[in-house]
Design a protein around this motif. Sequence first.
Motif, short mmCIF file in Angstrom:
data_model
loop_
_atom_site.label_atom_id
_atom_site.label_comp_id
_atom_site.label_asym_id
_atom_site.label_seq_id
_atom_site.Cartn_x
_atom_site.Cartn_y
_atom_site.Cartn_z
N SER A 280 -8.39 7.66 -0.38
CA SER A 280 -7.63 6.35 -0.99
C SER A 280 -7.70 6.48 -2.49
CB SER A 280 -8.79 5.56 -0.65
OG SER A 280 -10.03 5.77 -1.02
N CYS A 281 -6.79 5.70 -2.94
CA CYS A 281 -6.52 5.50 -4.64
C CYS A 281 -6.48 3.72 -4.58
CB CYS A 281 -5.58 6.19 -4.92
SG CYS A 281 -5.05 6.15 -6.62
N GLY A 282 -7.40 3.28 -5.04
CA GLY A 282 -7.51 1.66 -5.29
C GLY A 282 -7.45 1.23 -3.96
N THR A 283 -6.51 0.16 -3.62
CA THR A 283 -6.17 -0.22 -2.39
C THR A 283 -5.36 0.64 -1.46
OG1 THR A 283 -4.45 -1.42 -3.06
CG2 THR A 283 -6.65 -2.63 -3.29
N VAL A 284 -4.80 1.57 -1.89
CA VAL A 284 -3.92 2.54 -0.89
C VAL A 284 -4.81 3.38 -0.20
CG1 VAL A 284 -1.86 4.04 -0.79
CG2 VAL A 284 -2.01 2.08 -2.47
N LYS A 285 -4.68 3.54 1.27
CA LYS A 285 -5.41 4.25 2.11
C LYS A 285 -4.65 5.08 3.09
CE LYS A 285 -9.67 1.71 1.81
NZ LYS A 285 -10.75 1.11 2.35
N ALA A 286 -4.85 6.19 3.24
CA ALA A 286 -4.41 7.06 4.32
C ALA A 286 -5.30 7.99 5.16
CB ALA A 286 -3.37 8.04 3.55
N GLN A 287 -5.04 8.31 6.19
CA GLN A 287 -5.88 9.07 7.04
C GLN A 287 -5.21 10.28 6.98
OE1 GLN A 287 -8.68 7.91 8.51
NE2 GLN A 287 -8.26 6.23 7.49
N ALA A 288 -6.04 11.47 6.97
CA ALA A 288 -5.37 12.98 6.88
C ALA A 288 -6.43 14.02 7.64
CB ALA A 288 -5.22 13.22 5.57
#
Length: 138
Positions: free
Chosen positions: A6-14
């Motif tokens: 995550s970076c701020g409100t941006v999230k990704a699964q990895a």
Amino acid sequence: MSGTISCGTVKAQADICRNDGLWKITYTAPDSISGMEISTDGTECKVSLGGIVFDYKNEDVPFITAADYIVAVIDSTAQKDSFTLTKGTNSKGEEETRLQGSVLSSGYQLTIDKSGNITSLSAGEYKFTAVADDKKES
């Protein structure tokens, strides 16, 4: 290891793994980047998605990515570069170890559980939170 970047409100699964000195980060969500694969040895990087491949040297990019931070933090602590180690407990009362230092001109914190598994990592504006094996979707 799998988790959320995550970076701020941006999230990704990895999913993140390392084989023969090469790191591979494969995004699994959201759908817009699912399947994107980043391979790096810390100095050169290859990004691929849907048959499009982009190769570059890290020094040629004027910004630091989540992949850069993840690789730098783990490699730095594995090589026993300068860091501070503290022991404590997490919010669930479970034992954990925190390693703090600096990479890529930013401070970082790497947290590992009592079994030695990475539970979280933060550096720059990025945070990686691991998903425990027993919490992964089948």
